[in-house]
Design a protein around this motif. Structure first.
Motif: not given
Ligand SMILES: [Zn+2]
Length: 200
Positions: A34-36, A110-112, A174-176
């Protein structure tokens, strides 16, 4: 008991974390990265991998390490880490990335956009984000600089904890990207807010 919140599979959430409070991020099923991303509560400072490398002198961060802002203030300290491998090199996956690398047409989760939307809900306008802290993402630097993405080392229930060093607005995603999740479809993550004693 501290309340547990869910980050939906392939989705994002925003939260506020006051100075001194702790955030635990949990890989519910295992193998999910995942990304923070973090902004100061007033929106003036944002997370910087470059400044973090400046002051920490390393690219792999774990317990005891500090995540710094682009104005050179400590933002978060990692106070516990059951996984020990996270990435802070890559930018969050984006619509453009899925188009350029995979030929995806139209929208792709997407995470962005997850991070940007979550920050907007917290009142922070962040149309373009730099590198996020890609927790549980397992990246090896090999052969003089080539990057290899391996499956996350996190098992079901594994977590890390960060303590806020200033009042923060934080977004989690939550990264796809299946490449970052051992080839699997995205799964949910969870988080809890509190101090260690509150969570016992
Ligand atoms: Zn991602």
């Amino acid at each position: 008991m501290t309340q547990r919140h869910i980050v939906p599979a392939g989705g994002g959430v925003g939260l506020r974390l006051e100075r001194g409070r702790e955030l635990r991020v949990i890989d519910v099923e295992g193998g999910q990265s995942g990304d923070l991303f973090a902004y100061s509560a007033d929106g003036r400072e944002r997370l910087s991998n470059g400044r973090t490398f400046d002051y920490g002198g390393k690219i792999y961060l774990s317990t005891g390490d500090v995540l710094w802002s682009d104005r050179s203030s400590p933002m978060l300290t990692i106070v516990a880490d059951e996984v020990g491998r996270h990435d802070f090199l890559y930018a969050p996956c984006s619509r453009e990335m899925y188009r350029i690398q995979y030929g995806a047409t139209g929208d792709h989760p997407n995470c962005h956009d997850n991070l940007s939307a979550a920050l907007r809900e917290l009142g922070i306008d962040a149309p373009v984000l730099p590198a996020a802290f890609n927790f549980f993402m397992n990246v090896d630097v090999v052969d003089g600089g080539r990057l290899v993405i391996a499956p996350p080392r996190s098992r079901a229930g594994d977590s890390f904890v960060v303590r806020a060093e200033m009042d923060l607005a934080i977004a989690l995603s939550s990264c796809p990207a299946s490449l970052c999740n051992g080839g699997r479809a995205p799964r949910p993550l969870a988080y809890e807010i509190g101090t260690t004693s509150e969570r016992r």
